[in-house]
Write an enzyme that holds these catalytic residues in place. Sequence first.
Site, short mmCIF file in Angstrom:
data_model
loop_
_atom_site.label_atom_id
_atom_site.label_comp_id
_atom_site.label_asym_id
_atom_site.label_seq_id
_atom_site.Cartn_x
_atom_site.Cartn_y
_atom_site.Cartn_z
N SER A 67 -42.22 2.21 26.30
CA SER A 67 -42.76 1.53 27.36
C SER A 67 -42.74 1.77 28.71
O SER A 67 -42.05 2.52 29.02
CB SER A 67 -42.13 0.07 27.14
N TYR B 1 -34.20 -4.65 28.44
CA TYR B 1 -35.43 -4.19 27.89
C TYR B 1 -35.63 -2.73 28.59
O TYR B 1 -35.97 -1.86 28.00
CB TYR B 1 -36.68 -5.04 27.99
#
Length: 259
Positions: A149, A162
Site C-alpha cells: 500500500s 496499518y
Amino acid sequence: MDDTRWRLDGRLALVTGGSAGIGRAIASELLGFGADVMLAARDGDALDAARADLADEYPDRLVMAFTADVGIDEQRRELLDWVEDQGEGELDILINNAGGNLSKPSTDYADDEWRQIFEVNLFSAFELSRYAHPLLTRHPQSCIVNVGSVSGLTHVRTGAPYGMAKAALHQMTKNLACEWADDGVRVNAVAPWYIRTRRTAGKLADAEYLDDVLLRTPLGRVGEPEEVAAAVAFLCLPAAGYITGECIAVDGGFLRYGF
C-alpha cells in the site's frame, strides 16, 4: 516475438483474499493469461460464489477454493497443506493479497486490535511465503507478489499500525527477493492508493474526503481493482523475469504529491 513471455499457461497460482475486490480481480487477470488459480478467503460463501463465477468465465481453466483465515497460523498451515495436495506439489505463483485495517488514532488501539492488523497484513504474508518456498523452488520462474500500500510509503490517514505493517511488507519483499534469488524465486510488490472496492466504499462516500483524495491524485480519479491486477499479473509474467525486489505504486501519481 516470443508470445510465451506474455503467457502463464501451465502455471498454478494461489491468491489470498481472493473472494472480492483486488484479490478477485487478480485471480481473473491471471486466469486470462492462462494460469490455473487457487483462491483463499475467510468468507466461505463469498469465496464459493467467486470461484463459481470465475469458473464460468474461464471454463478452460482450473479454479479451486479453500476457506481459510490467513490471520490464523493454524489455518495458514492448513491452506498450504491443501495447496500441496491439490496441486500435487505444484505452485508457481503466490499472491499475498489478504489484508485488513481498523483506522484509529494511535492512542486508541487496544493491544489485540493493532496486533491483529500486523497478523493479517504482515505476518500472514511472511509465513505463507516461507511455507510456500519449498513448492515454489521446484519450478523455474516462480514468483511471489505482495499487495502492499502507499500507506507503507507515506502517511495517508489510515492509522499507524496499518502503515507500519505495509512498510514492513515492502521491506520483506526486498529481503526475500535477495535471499531467494538463488532459489529461482522472484519477489515483488505493488502499492495501491485508493481503489474502488467494498472496503473503501465508506470513506469514498464522504464527498469532502473524496475531494481531498482526488485533489492529491494527478490522474484525478480513484483506481479500479483491475488496474492493480494488471500490475500484479505483469510481475508474474516471464516478460518480467529480470524484475525482483521491486515495489510498483498503482496510485494515479499520488506518491508524487503526498497527502
